[in-house]
Design an enzyme around this catalytic site. Structure first.
Site, PDB file in Angstrom:
ATOM      1  N   GLN A 265       1.909   6.905  -4.152  1.00  0.00           N
ATOM      2  CA  GLN A 265       0.660   6.574  -3.478  1.00  0.00           C
ATOM      3  C   GLN A 265      -0.205   7.819  -3.305  1.00  0.00           C
ATOM      4  OE1 GLN A 265       3.321   4.027  -0.538  1.00  0.00           O
ATOM      5  NE2 GLN A 265       1.211   3.984   0.169  1.00  0.00           N
TER       6      GLN A 265
ATOM      7  N   ARG B   8       0.075   6.581  15.886  1.00  0.00           N
ATOM      8  CA  ARG B   8      -0.430   5.225  15.653  1.00  0.00           C
ATOM      9  C   ARG B   8       0.304   4.201  16.528  1.00  0.00           C
ATOM     10  NH1 ARG B   8      -3.809   2.352  12.130  1.00  0.00           N
ATOM     11  NH2 ARG B   8      -4.463   4.219  11.031  1.00  0.00           N
TER      12      ARG B   8
ATOM     13  N   ALA C 193      -3.011   3.766   5.023  1.00  0.00           N
ATOM     14  CA  ALA C 193      -3.796   3.406   6.203  1.00  0.00           C
ATOM     15  C   ALA C 193      -4.772   2.273   5.889  1.00  0.00           C
ATOM     16  CB  ALA C 193      -4.537   4.631   6.765  1.00  0.00           C
TER      17      ALA C 193
ATOM     18  N   GLU D 232       4.268   7.286  -0.070  1.00  0.00           N
ATOM     19  CA  GLU D 232       3.150   8.078   0.454  1.00  0.00           C
ATOM     20  C   GLU D 232       3.531   9.552   0.455  1.00  0.00           C
ATOM     21  OE1 GLU D 232       1.294   6.700   4.069  1.00  0.00           O
ATOM     22  OE2 GLU D 232       0.351   8.623   4.452  1.00  0.00           O
TER      23      GLU D 232
ATOM     24  N   ARG E 203       4.008   0.090   5.814  1.00  0.00           N
ATOM     25  CA  ARG E 203       2.951  -0.876   6.165  1.00  0.00           C
ATOM     26  C   ARG E 203       2.783  -1.062   7.683  1.00  0.00           C
ATOM     27  NH1 ARG E 203       2.587  -6.307   2.485  1.00  0.00           N
ATOM     28  NH2 ARG E 203       0.315  -6.453   2.431  1.00  0.00           N
TER      29      ARG E 203
ATOM     30  N   GLU F 118      -2.548  -3.567   5.734  1.00  0.00           N
ATOM     31  CA  GLU F 118      -1.488  -3.518   6.735  1.00  0.00           C
ATOM     32  C   GLU F 118      -1.589  -4.538   7.861  1.00  0.00           C
ATOM     33  OE1 GLU F 118      -2.514   0.732   7.125  1.00  0.00           O
ATOM     34  OE2 GLU F 118      -0.374   1.058   7.322  1.00  0.00           O
TER      35      GLU F 118
ATOM     36  N   PHE G 199       2.542   1.595   9.757  1.00  0.00           N
ATOM     37  CA  PHE G 199       2.629   3.014  10.096  1.00  0.00           C
ATOM     38  C   PHE G 199       2.757   3.260  11.605  1.00  0.00           C
ATOM     39  CE2 PHE G 199       0.907   7.439  10.002  1.00  0.00           C
ATOM     40  CZ  PHE G 199       1.572   7.938   8.891  1.00  0.00           C
TER      41      PHE G 199
ATOM     42  N   PHE H 244       4.270   0.335  -0.338  1.00  0.00           N
ATOM     43  CA  PHE H 244       4.463  -0.078   1.058  1.00  0.00           C
ATOM     44  C   PHE H 244       4.655   1.099   2.003  1.00  0.00           C
ATOM     45  CE2 PHE H 244       6.010  -3.635  -1.628  1.00  0.00           C
ATOM     46  CZ  PHE H 244       5.004  -4.540  -1.323  1.00  0.00           C
TER      47      PHE H 244
HETATM   48  N1  MTE Z   1       0.391  -4.762  -1.327  1.00  0.00           N
HETATM   49  C1  MTE Z   1       1.194  -4.704  -2.410  1.00  0.00           C
HETATM   50  N2  MTE Z   1       1.195  -5.735  -3.271  1.00  0.00           N
HETATM   51  N3  MTE Z   1       2.004  -3.620  -2.631  1.00  0.00           N
HETATM   52  C2  MTE Z   1       2.049  -2.556  -1.752  1.00  0.00           C
HETATM   53  O1  MTE Z   1       2.789  -1.595  -1.976  1.00  0.00           O
HETATM   54  N4  MTE Z   1       1.184  -1.597   0.338  1.00  0.00           N
HETATM   55  C3  MTE Z   1       0.575  -1.864   1.635  1.00  0.00           C
HETATM   56  C4  MTE Z   1      -0.688  -2.687   1.475  1.00  0.00           C
HETATM   57  N5  MTE Z   1      -0.469  -3.824   0.622  1.00  0.00           N
HETATM   58  C5  MTE Z   1       1.213  -2.603  -0.592  1.00  0.00           C
HETATM   59  C6  MTE Z   1       0.369  -3.743  -0.440  1.00  0.00           C
HETATM   60  C7  MTE Z   1       0.255  -0.659   2.392  1.00  0.00           C
HETATM   61  S1  MTE Z   1       1.486   0.103   3.269  1.00  0.00           S
HETATM   62  C8  MTE Z   1      -1.007  -0.148   2.441  1.00  0.00           C
HETATM   63  S2  MTE Z   1      -1.381   1.183   3.398  1.00  0.00           S
HETATM   64  C9  MTE Z   1      -2.101  -0.734   1.652  1.00  0.00           C
HETATM   65  O2  MTE Z   1      -1.680  -1.848   0.864  1.00  0.00           O
HETATM   66  C10 MTE Z   1      -2.677   0.326   0.734  1.00  0.00           C
HETATM   67  O3  MTE Z   1      -3.664  -0.157  -0.104  1.00  0.00           O
HETATM   68  P1  MTE Z   1      -5.179  -0.407   0.366  1.00  0.00           P
HETATM   69  O4  MTE Z   1      -5.555   0.687   1.276  1.00  0.00           O
HETATM   70  O5  MTE Z   1      -5.935  -0.380  -0.910  1.00  0.00           O
HETATM   71  O6  MTE Z   1      -5.185  -1.740   1.034  1.00  0.00           O
HETATM   72  N1  HPA Z   2      -1.621   5.805   7.924  1.00  0.00           N
HETATM   73  C1  HPA Z   2      -0.965   6.195   6.830  1.00  0.00           C
HETATM   74  N2  HPA Z   2      -0.774   7.446   6.516  1.00  0.00           N
HETATM   75  C2  HPA Z   2      -1.249   8.388   7.346  1.00  0.00           C
HETATM   76  C3  HPA Z   2      -1.938   8.047   8.490  1.00  0.00           C
HETATM   77  C4  HPA Z   2      -2.135   6.690   8.796  1.00  0.00           C
HETATM   78  O1  HPA Z   2      -2.749   6.337   9.811  1.00  0.00           O
HETATM   79  N3  HPA Z   2      -2.281   9.185   9.117  1.00  0.00           N
HETATM   80  C5  HPA Z   2      -1.801  10.179   8.358  1.00  0.00           C
HETATM   81  N4  HPA Z   2      -1.176   9.714   7.281  1.00  0.00           N
HETATM   82 MO1  MOS Z   3       0.607   2.296   4.104  1.00  0.00          MO
HETATM   83  S1  MOS Z   3       2.195   2.530   5.433  1.00  0.00           S
HETATM   84  O1  MOS Z   3      -0.380   3.358   5.123  1.00  0.00           O
HETATM   85  O2  MOS Z   3       1.173   3.336   2.879  1.00  0.00           O
END
Ligand code: MTE
Ligand code: HPA
Ligand code: MOS
Length: 800
Positions: A219, A332, A533, A254, A364, A736, A366, A250
């Site tokens: 990520q 958070r 995030a 990260e 997801r 999330e 966090f 997920f």
């Molecule tokens: N959806 C899918 N299909 N796969 C993933 O790994 N990760 C989740 C969410 N949805 C995830 C997912 C998490 S932890 C985050 S932070 C966000 O997607 C990240 O993507 P976005 O910021 O573009 O929504």
């Molecule tokens: N979400 C995910 N990753 C992060 C964050 C958060 O709020 N802050 C710092 N790293």
């Molecule tokens: Mo999502 S836990 O912020 O990768």
């Protein structure tokens, strides 16, 4: 069903074509045709360079100890083995700590947990590498030290990965003392494995002049670039990290893809050969951390309506052996203890315990889900003590719109739609009537018990570390009218590339098919943040829009001059340029003219979220650009003889502002809900209490939800709303927040268990509510109602 989704599912090609180029319409994921055909390329699918070697990690067999020696010669003599690498082979800095620098890539001096990477075996094939690495126990000379395996033990010793954190508003203890009722409670909440379908993997390929290219399922390509460069003592411009897509992240990719990127890169650098590191799922479980488990201790003062007048809460988490992202996770958690509720007097204390277990990390939500879980637990117990419907108690505590609307950290809750959203879901789900039906049904059913719950969600959007809220993009418009987009975000299945492509299509009036989003690449957009995030489309969508807008403006000025029309009249839509009145021309013709006239047809774009502030000492400020809201109603049936539970029906209503893509958003809402439900009902992690070995390290022992666990009746809708903040096309982040909708299932199970005692005692239900946990809670409730003294004590507790 949403109208937008109906048109998506319709087979009318005209409707589909008209919708293709806009944001706000449901489009299939940009790679869906590749996903279903098995043709989407993941890191392990990249054709291997000739002479590619394979790495495997040698893991510490003990939870804590002094590392005296590694018998490298013994490993080196194993079949197929080409090299063995240890910390001593690292030329630069042996560290991959994301925030604090306490995390060696390969163990040095000490081993800190059972599963820690101590050495890497590089062999001609993956099996040979794994066979040799499995000899870890024989080749490692470690003097064991006493491990600290639980958060409680570490807490008692004052052993933390970061200083305890405190967030305070008003005088909680005075308010509790003055309140008509008091609740003191302790409860625990389990962790959760990300269980991305594609495991961690990195493939490093040496390039000319000491450069390296690392294909990594991550990520956070920029962080991988940093870790690799730092480890090798190189500049960032030597290290290219690329990720076309992940099979899920997920949060688990990260920061914690860095061990794999680091070791593959180290081996490739040392040997001058391409090296791939793809750990087995069991090793992935043993090496990496997951969602932080929490323990809560709460002291609550409340009134007859169940309003929380004062709350003091201790949150203790097992951070594991290193800091990783734990400080931000706890931050958070503290910022989400309020969830949807106004808490006038509150004192929260967060402790991140350092133990000899895997380092827990992003997952997801966090920390947000953990913080909000605590207050929802309190709401439910307060309601049971007062003999009120938990929904009534929740509602009595909702943030107001113009008053009672400031969070404990000082941010005003703007655009609060919690009350109307919950009311809409209460009506559409038939909550009240079903609650009455369930009570009647339970009265005649001695073994099977039903339960229902409505739980709300409010979730703050932005990285809670301010500088991370920035993004960049490149938009290239070729002279043939095709468009290539690159941005700093990563695709992990969430549909980010699809949304960004829609934004660019909208801006340039291009049909969707003309746009291709390319792999995330640290040699293109630089200094990027993790895709995390939930901010992926907020940040990268805005950056891509900025780039596309600049191209459009240049084309507009050129067209106005070339065709003698008013720039203000010029519009780009459906691959056409409208020049005012009836005049229009194909975009392709204008592009050719513009190219010949030497107009720049590509641009960069940048975005930084405005208006954020945070004082980490006072824990006050405006950490979030806006909030997303949602609510869920779930109904379950529990077998009080076996402890099994089944989810019968779920209704979800979730706020994504003005959806960029309702099809993808519905998928995120349903997927997030199911993942949250899995966490709270079936996913259980167990470590050996003496050795610290993770015993649940494969799907054979760790149960995640499957399609069979989705409820037979599953109604998901997007709430009709628009973002009050100036987000990309007034949409809201969706990644999330829906995970917290899973709370409804746990609370429905607790409601069913509570009915065993005619709702007269608090069911001590653990999370996850596995069959064992449900049986234990049923037994406890039965025991409590069996003794009149216990019932009297419960009544007394309310009266106090
Ligand atoms: N959806 C899918 N299909 N796969 C993933 O790994 N990760 C989740 C969410 N949805 C995830 C997912 C998490 S932890 C985050 S932070 C966000 O997607 C990240 O993507 P976005 O910021 O573009 O929504
Ligand atoms: N979400 C995910 N990753 C992060 C964050 C958060 O709020 N802050 C710092 N790293
Ligand atoms: Mo999502 S836990 O912020 O990768």
């Amino acid at each position: 069903m949403n109208r937008a989704v109906e048109s998506f599912l319709s087979t009318d090609p005209a409707a589909a074509a008209a919708s293709a180029a806009r944001v706000g319409v449901p489009r299939a994921h940009e790679s869906a045709h590749l996903h279903v055909a098995g043709a989407a390329q993941y890191v392990d699918d990249i054709p291997e360079v000739a002479g590619t070697l394979h790495a495997a990690l040698g893991l510490s067999p003990v939870a804590h100890g002094t590392l005296n020696a590694v018998d490298v010669a013994a490993l080196r003599s194993q079949p197929g083995v080409v090299a063995v690498l240890t910390a001593a082979d690292i030329p630069g800095v042996n560290d991959c700590g994301a925030i604090h620098h306490d995390e060696p890539i390969l163990a040095a001096g000490q081993v800190m947990y059972l599963g820690q990477a101590v050495f890497a075996v590089i062999a001609t094939d993956r099996e040979s590498a794994r066979r040799a690495a499995a000899l870890a126990k024989k080749v490692l000379d470690i003097t064991p030290l006493a491990p600290v395996l639980t958060a409680r033990e570490a807490h008692a010793r004052g052993q933390y990965v970061v200083q305890p954190m405190h967030m305070v508003r008003g005088d909680a203890q005075a308010a509790i003392a003055a309140a008509p009722h008091r609740l003191r409670d302790t409860f625990t909440l389990g962790g959760q494995e990300q269980f991305y379908l594609e495991g961690q993997i990195s493939y490093a390929v040496p390039q000319e002049d000491g450069c390296l290219k690392v294909h990594c399922s991550t990520q956070h390509p920029s962080e991988m670039q940093h870790v690799v460069a730092h480890m090798l003592g190189k500049a960032k411009h030597h290290v290219q990290v690329e990720c076309r897509r992940m099979g899920g992240g997920f949060g688990g990719k990260e920061s914690q893809s860095s061990v794999f990127a680091g070791v593959a890169a180290l081996a490739a650098f040392k040997l001058g050969r391409a090296v791939k590191l793809r750990p087995d799922r069991d090793d992935d479980f043993m090496v990496t951390g997951r969602r932080h488990p929490f323990e809560f201790s709460v002291d609550v003062g409340f009134d007859d309506e169940g309003r929380l007048l004062g709350v003091e809460v201790d949150m203790l988490t097992n951070a594991g052996w290193s800091a990783d992202l734990s400080s931000a996770v706890m931050g958070r958690a503290l910022c989400h203890f309020d969830n949807a509720y106004w808490l006038p007097n509150v004192a929260m204390h967060g402790y991140c315990a350092r133990t000899n277990t895997q380092s827990n990390t992003a997952f997801r939500g966090f920390g947000g889900p953990q913080g909000a879980y605590a207050v929802e637990h309190i709401m439910d117990t307060v309601a049971r003590r007062l003999g009120r419907d938990p929904l009534a108690v929740r509602r009595a505590n909702f943030y107001g719109v113009d008053e009672r609307n400031v969070t404990p950290y000082g941010q005003t809750v703007e655009g609060n739609v919690m009350a109307p959203l919950a009311a809409e879901l209460e009506a559409t789900s038939g909550y009240q009537a079903r609650r009455a039906e369930i009570a009647a049904w339970n009265a005649t059913s001695p073994v099977l018990k039903r339960g229902i719950a409505l739980t709300p969600v409010k979730f703050g959007i932005s990285f809670n570390v301010q500088h991370l809220n920035q993004a960049g993009a490149l938009v290239h418009l070729y002279s043939d009218g095709s468009c290539l987009v690159n941005h700093g975000g990563t695709e992990m299945g969430q549909g980010l590339n699809t949304k960004v492509a829609q934004v660019v299509a909208q801006e340039l009036g291009l049909s969707f098919e003309r746009i291709r989003v390319t792999a995330t690449d640290t040699f293109k957009v630089v200094n990027t943040s993790a895709t995390a995030a939930s901010t992926g489309s907020d940040l990268n969508g805005k950056a891509a829009q900025d780039a596309a807008r600049q191209i459009r403006e240049r084309l507009t000025a050129f067209a106005a001059q070339k065709h003698g029309c008013d720039a203000a009249e010029i519009r780009f839509a459906n691959d056409q340029v409208h020049l005012g009145g009836e005049r229009r021309m194909p975009l392709d013709d204008l592009l050719l003219e513009a190219y010949l006239a030497r107009v720049q047809l590509w641009s960069d774009g940048f975005y930084a979220t405005p208006g954020l502030s945070w004082d980490p000492k006072a824990m006050k400020g405006r950490p979030f650009y806006y909030y997303a809201f949602g609510a869920a109603v779930s109904e379950v049936v529990v077998d009080t003889l076996t402890g099994e539970s089944k989810l019968l029906r779920t209704d979800l209503l979730h706020d994504v502002g003005k959806s960029l893509n309702p099809a993808i958003d519905l998928g995120q809402v349903e997927g997030g809900f199911v993942q949250g439900m899995g966490w709270l009902t079936m996913e259980e992690l167990i470590w050996h209490p003496k050795t610290g070995a993770l015993l649940t390290h494969a799907p054979s022992t760790y149960k995640i939800p499957t399609a069979n666990d989705a409820p037979a009746v599953f109604n998901t809708r997007l709430f009709d709303n628009s973002n009050v903040a100036d987000s990309i096309h007034r949409s809201k982040a969706v990644g999330e927040p829906p995970l917290l909708l899973g709370f409804s299932v746990w609370h429905a199970i607790r409601d069913a268990v509570s009915s065993v005692g005619q709702h007269r005692v608090d069911p001590p239900l653990r999370a996850p509510a596995t069959a064992e946990a449900v049986l234990d809670a049923v037994d406890a409730v039965r025991a409590a109602i069996a003794t009149p003294a216990a019932v009297a004590a419960a009544v007394e507790a309310v009266a106090q």
